[in-house]
Design a protein around this motif. Structure first.
Motif, PDB file in Angstrom:
ATOM      1  N   TYR A  14       0.862  -1.180   0.000  1.00  0.00           N
ATOM      2  CA  TYR A  14       0.000   0.000   0.000  1.00  0.00           C
ATOM      3  C   TYR A  14       0.898   1.229   0.000  1.00  0.00           C
ATOM      4  O   TYR A  14       1.762   1.363   0.851  1.00  0.00           O
ATOM      5  N   ARG A  48      -7.542 -10.878   3.707  1.00  0.00           N
ATOM      6  CA  ARG A  48      -8.323 -10.224   2.646  1.00  0.00           C
ATOM      7  C   ARG A  48      -7.917 -10.753   1.264  1.00  0.00           C
ATOM      8  O   ARG A  48      -8.765 -10.921   0.393  1.00  0.00           O
ATOM      9  N   GLY A  52     -10.188 -12.876  -1.591  1.00  0.00           N
ATOM     10  CA  GLY A  52     -10.409 -12.162  -2.850  1.00  0.00           C
ATOM     11  C   GLY A  52     -10.981 -10.775  -2.636  1.00  0.00           C
ATOM     12  O   GLY A  52     -11.546 -10.184  -3.553  1.00  0.00           O
ATOM     13  N   LEU A  53     -10.857 -10.237  -1.436  1.00  0.00           N
ATOM     14  CA  LEU A  53     -11.379  -8.900  -1.171  1.00  0.00           C
ATOM     15  C   LEU A  53     -10.386  -7.835  -1.611  1.00  0.00           C
ATOM     16  O   LEU A  53     -10.732  -6.668  -1.764  1.00  0.00           O
ATOM     17  N   THR A  54      -9.146  -8.257  -1.800  1.00  0.00           N
ATOM     18  CA  THR A  54      -8.172  -7.360  -2.379  1.00  0.00           C
ATOM     19  C   THR A  54      -7.245  -8.208  -3.246  1.00  0.00           C
ATOM     20  O   THR A  54      -7.005  -9.377  -2.934  1.00  0.00           O
ATOM     21  N   ARG A  73     -15.786 -15.164  -5.950  1.00  0.00           N
ATOM     22  CA  ARG A  73     -17.218 -15.180  -5.671  1.00  0.00           C
ATOM     23  C   ARG A  73     -17.713 -16.629  -5.479  1.00  0.00           C
ATOM     24  O   ARG A  73     -18.462 -16.923  -4.557  1.00  0.00           O
ATOM     25  N   ARG A  76     -16.533 -18.061  -2.182  1.00  0.00           N
ATOM     26  CA  ARG A  76     -17.185 -17.541  -0.973  1.00  0.00           C
ATOM     27  C   ARG A  76     -18.474 -18.281  -0.624  1.00  0.00           C
ATOM     28  O   ARG A  76     -18.954 -18.182   0.503  1.00  0.00           O
ATOM     29  N   TYR A  77     -19.045 -19.036  -1.579  1.00  0.00           N
ATOM     30  CA  TYR A  77     -20.188 -19.897  -1.243  1.00  0.00           C
ATOM     31  C   TYR A  77     -19.777 -20.974  -0.245  1.00  0.00           C
ATOM     32  O   TYR A  77     -20.596 -21.491   0.495  1.00  0.00           O
ATOM     33  N   VAL A  81     -17.104 -15.961   7.035  1.00  0.00           N
ATOM     34  CA  VAL A  81     -16.124 -14.969   7.467  1.00  0.00           C
ATOM     35  C   VAL A  81     -16.573 -14.289   8.757  1.00  0.00           C
ATOM     36  O   VAL A  81     -17.715 -13.851   8.864  1.00  0.00           O
ATOM     37  N   PRO A  83     -15.309 -11.121  10.616  1.00  0.00           N
ATOM     38  CA  PRO A  83     -14.330 -10.032  10.524  1.00  0.00           C
ATOM     39  C   PRO A  83     -13.916  -9.523  11.901  1.00  0.00           C
ATOM     40  O   PRO A  83     -14.562  -9.805  12.910  1.00  0.00           O
ATOM     41  N   PHE A  85     -13.876  -6.435  12.993  1.00  0.00           N
ATOM     42  CA  PHE A  85     -14.826  -5.465  13.536  1.00  0.00           C
ATOM     43  C   PHE A  85     -16.223  -5.933  13.203  1.00  0.00           C
ATOM     44  O   PHE A  85     -16.505  -6.279  12.061  1.00  0.00           O
TER      45      PHE A  85
END
Lengths: 304, 251
Positions: A14, A48, A52-54, A73, A76-77, A81, A83, A85
């Motif tokens: 990043y 993440r 596949g969120l990033t 996608r 994820r089935y 998750v 998280p 928070f």
């Protein structure tokens, strides 16, 4: 043994700063796998990437046989998750949260409603079915989030610091729940910076620091291969002098941090005997644990 | 074609249903006071506009103005609180839903809610004897299109915004001028010609023309162009929003 999650040479930066820097590890189906590391080690970013969120800058991830992020996608089935928070839907009650979540997985309303009692029981929230989210305690929210992650009967459960911010009673309740899920055959992937949590729950774990995996194995293997079996912590006035004069010749590995001397050894007796002429010193003797491995590998500096 | 975005509409509908009574009350009460107060009050000073009572002229504009406000409020404030404060979007992304599903669902929902506000005005117009027969009902699909147009633009702001303060720019620089330059409260012809030209690019101006044409049978200068303009704004708006939201949430 088939890998349910395999991560190869993951790199993610990043603003030019690498957060994950070549992480490689894999988790086997049915095991509880931990990613242990100090704050800012890159645990959440790794997770993440796994979901596949990033998209990573380099490297590859395979989850439940799907290549990530291309098939994230679909994967994820098969995944639940939890998280770091809580992001329960504050506009809904406890039951509505579970039912709506199931709808995102294309589960019919009828089927979703039918599974609610079992999920509430799992979360120990039977008497809170119609409660608003903001009326729940931190521990209840976390348990509901775990129950929510189970609506699609996933093969793998990802948990990002599942007990951070919970009191000891709530932590034990969450641990019991997670052990039950592991027993049912679910794979668990969890990040944590709590050594006792990792030692209690994980079949295997990796230690992550500064974006790299610096050790991998079962808690017992890690302790045996990195640390002498016994630790004597000596503290009190004159500990520095004692450490320099007495301990340094006796102890296999000595580390002085602040006002405490950590003596790593195979036998504590000689060390305790060497304290006889220093009556103001006190000692605590214990078996080596994961925290010792962690501190040895990642150092004692504060991370933030 | 996948219809996963309908789950977002479903979610928002279920939440709306809980607060349906206060929500519907505002939908009905606000325009009632506007129409009675401004329409009859100012109307008594103004007399007729374009050969019809001022209250009728105003009602035709209010249908659009109210739709605009409702779509904006939903796509701006409500959607932003789901994106940022409540982390609802972030959570939903842990399921098989995608960013596009979420943004398109929000877009559709905001437009549907806006049609509801428009319908409330139409209902009041019937009650006050301003609208007659079935013919005015054909305005509803146009209000839906206006809702999509306005929600699409608002979602761009929502997905860019770091905080609620940012929306002040959108109100001051876009929505307020558009409300006064679109011939909602007074006819466009009363403005200087140069300003009238600006109105040609404003979706609200085109919606007001369509609305008065469909409800009262006034002449619509370029019906197809007006409809296209609303659709293009809306589609570009939502497409850009999906892109920005993707970059934001999949960072």
């Amino acid at each position: 043994m088939t890998a349910i999650l395999s991560v190869q040479g993951l790199v993610k930066s990043y603003d030019g700063r690498p957060v994950v820097n070549g992480a490689t590890f894999s988790a086997t189906a049915g095991e509880c796998f931990g990613i242990l590391g100090p704050n800012g080690a890159g645990k959440t970013t790794t997770m993440r990437c796994c979901l596949g969120l990033t998209a990573p800058d380099e490297g590859g991830v395979e989850l439940c046989g799907y290549s990530i992020p291309a098939m994230a996608r679909e994967a994820r089935y098969r995944v639940g998750v939890v998280p770091q928070f809580d992001n329960l839907d504050p506009d809904f009650t406890v039951t509505e949260n579970l039912v709506m979540w199931a709808r995102y997985y294309e589960i019919s309303k009828r089927d979703a409603r039918a599974m609610v009692p079992r999920l509430l029981e799992l979360a120990g929230l039977e008497d809170r079915a119609d409660a608003r989210i903001d009326a729940l305690s931190g521990g209840m929210k976390r348990r509901l989030t775990i129950a929510r992650a189970l609506v699609n009967d996933p093969d793998v459960l990802f948990l990002d610091e599942p007990t951070t911010g919970l009191d000891p009673q709530a932590r034990h309740l969450v641990w019991d729940g997670l052990r039950r899920l592991a027993k049912e055959g679910k794979s668990l992937i969890l990040t944590t910076h709590f050594m006792d949590e990792a030692e209690r729950l994980c079949d295997r774990l990796c230690i992550m620091d500064a974006g790299k995996i610096i050790a991998e194995g079962s808690p017992r293997q890690l302790i045996e291969s990195h640390i002498e079996p016994v630790v004597v912590e000596v503290f009190g006035e004159g500990v520095h002098e004692w450490a320099e004069k007495e301990a340094s010749v006796l102890v296999e590995r000595l580390e002085v941090s602040g006002e405490t001397a950590f003596c790593y050894t195979h036998s504590a007796d000689a060390i305790l005997a060497a304290m006889s002429s220093y009556p103001q010193l006190r000692a605590m003797r214990r078996v080596a644990n994961l925290e010792d491995v962690f501190i040895k590998l990642t150092g004692r500096d504060i991370r933030d | 074609m996948n219809l996963r975005f309908l789950h977002i509409v479903e979610r928002n509908f279920l939440v709306w249903r809980k607060l349906m009574i206060p929500s519907l009350t505002t939908n009905l009460a606000d325009p009632l006071f506007y129409l009675v107060g401004f329409g009859f009050g100012i109307g008594s000073l103004v007399g007729t506009v374009n050969g019809r009572p001022y209250v009728e002229f105003l009602a035709g504009g209010m249908l659009c103005y109210s739709t605009l406000n409702s779509a904006t409020a939903e796509a701006l404030y409500s959607a932003f609180s789901r994106l940022k404060m409540q982390r609802t979007w972030e959570g939903i992304l842990h399921t098989p839903m995608t960013v596009a599903d979420i943004v398109i669902g929000e877009w559709l929902w905001a437009a549907l809610k806006a049609v509801l506000s428009g319908s409330a005005i139409l209902l009041i117009m019937y009650a006050l004897g301003i609208a007659h027969g079935f013919r005015p009902l054909v305005v509803l699909p146009v209000l839906f299109l206006l809702g999509l147009c306005v929600a699409g633009l608002a979602l761009v702001m929502t997905t860019i915004a770091k905080g609620f303060d940012f929306f002040a720019y959108y109100f001051t620089l876009v929505l307020t001028p558009m409300s006064f330059l679109s011939g909602v409260f007074f006819p466009l012809q009363s403005l200087p010609v140069s300003v009238q030209k600006i109105a040609l690019i404003l979706p609200l101006a085109h919606a007001a023309l369509l609305s008065r044409g469909l409800v009262f049978g006034d002449d619509i200068p370029h019906p197809v162009l007006s409809l296209l303009l609303l659709a293009v704004y809306g589609v570009i708006g939502v497409a850009v929003s999906v892109r920005i939201a993707t970059r934001r949430l999949h960072r």
